[in-house]
Design an enzyme around this catalytic site. Structure first.
Site, PDB file in Angstrom:
ATOM      1  CG  ASP A 191       4.774   6.115  -5.435  1.00 30.00           C
ATOM      2  OD1 ASP A 191       3.686   6.711  -5.423  1.00 30.00           O
ATOM      3  OD2 ASP A 191       5.662   6.291  -4.574  1.00 30.00           O
ATOM      4  CB  VAL A 234      16.854  -4.228   7.355  1.00 28.80           C
ATOM      5  CG1 VAL A 234      18.160  -4.849   6.865  1.00 28.80           C
ATOM      6  CG2 VAL A 234      16.507  -4.779   8.733  1.00 28.80           C
ATOM      7  CE1 TYR A 238       6.652  -5.420 -12.713  1.00 30.32           C
ATOM      8  CE2 TYR A 238       4.814  -5.896 -14.192  1.00 30.32           C
ATOM      9  CZ  TYR A 238       5.323  -5.743 -12.911  1.00 30.32           C
ATOM     10  OH  TYR A 238       4.506  -5.914 -11.828  1.00 30.32           O
TER      11      TYR A 238
END
Length: 255
Positions: free
Chosen positions: A181, A56, A145
């Site tokens: 990553d 999706v 963050y």
């Protein structure tokens, strides 16, 4: 004790790699039907094909209805895993702050808004929020963050306290460094703080399943975070002084 996951409909956002892909594999191994979401459609398809699920692709904020349809009409578990590891200080561009807020917090809010009516009517549902130890503590060099992950944790906490008596189960996963990553992109700050104790994405998925089995809200793949969190709450000035020393150590590496 977590109910059987056989044939349950599970959505994993940000599932094209890293923690999300590990979650997709773990749920599929438990017999669930998994919808893998990612902005990168090719990555979503690769993981979906691997686990026998459905891809999706698209923005995690907008795929609940598409995922529900792909899973045959019912979502039982929703893993709000997609996130941005935005670095920078208060001087980070406004668009960086806005993107971090949108992906790390508002995507969770929008998903819950789309999921809760059916879950509350049924009297059951499970919302898994991939937060971060930064949402309990903080992360040097990464104000957008850290701040938005605090927001993600606060929203998961609010969902749990508001709806647990109506059958909603919420889990907040708060790992430190995970070999993905995103960790690689943290640069020297990540090298200093996160890399030495980094774990594999599969370890996070295993911790999630252990937490679900125990019906625990707060899931800490790095057990030492518990002590850090307690110290932050009990002696905030001492904790902040220690974190400032870490900040100075990092600054020294930038000269």
């Amino acid at each position: 004790m977590v109910e059987t996951l056989q044939d349950k409909g599970v959505v994993v956002t940000g599932g094209g790699g890293g923690i999300g892909a590990a979650m997709a594999r773990r749920f599929a191994a438990a017999g669930a039907r998994v919808a893998v979401n990612d902005l990168d459609g090719a990555k979503a398809k690769a993981v979906a094909d691997e686990v026998g699920g459905v891809a999706v692709p698209g923005d995690a904020s907008t795929i609940v209805e598409q995922a529900r349809e792909a899973l045959g009409g019912t979502i039982d578990v929703y893993c709000a895993n997609a996130g941005l590891g935005s670095g920078g200080s208060e001087a980070a561009p406004e668009e960086v702050w806005a993107a971090a807020w949108d992906v790390n917090v508002m995507a969770h809010v929008r998903a819950a808004n789309a999921l809760l009516p059916a879950w509350l009517e049924r009297g059951e549902g499970r919302f898994v929020s991939t937060v971060s130890a930064a949402g309990l503590l903080t992360m040097i060099g990464a104000a957008p963050y850290s701040v938005t992950k605090h927001g993600a944790y606060a929203f998961a906490e609010w969902l749990s306290l508001t709806y647990r008596h109506r059958g909603l189960k919420v889990h907040a996963i708060c790992p430190q460094g995970v070999r993905t990553d995103m960790l690689a992109a943290t640069g020297t700050a990540g090298d200093l703080v996160l890399t030495p104790t980094a774990i594999e994405p599969a370890d996070v998925a295993d911790a999630l399943f252990a937490g679900m089995a125990d019906d625990r809200f707060l899931i800490l793949p790095h057990p030492e975070v518990d002590a850090y969190y307690r110290a932050r709450a009990a002696t905030p000035d001492t904790w902040l002084t220690g974190m400032n020393h870490l900040q100075q150590k990092w600054e020294a590496t930038q000269r």
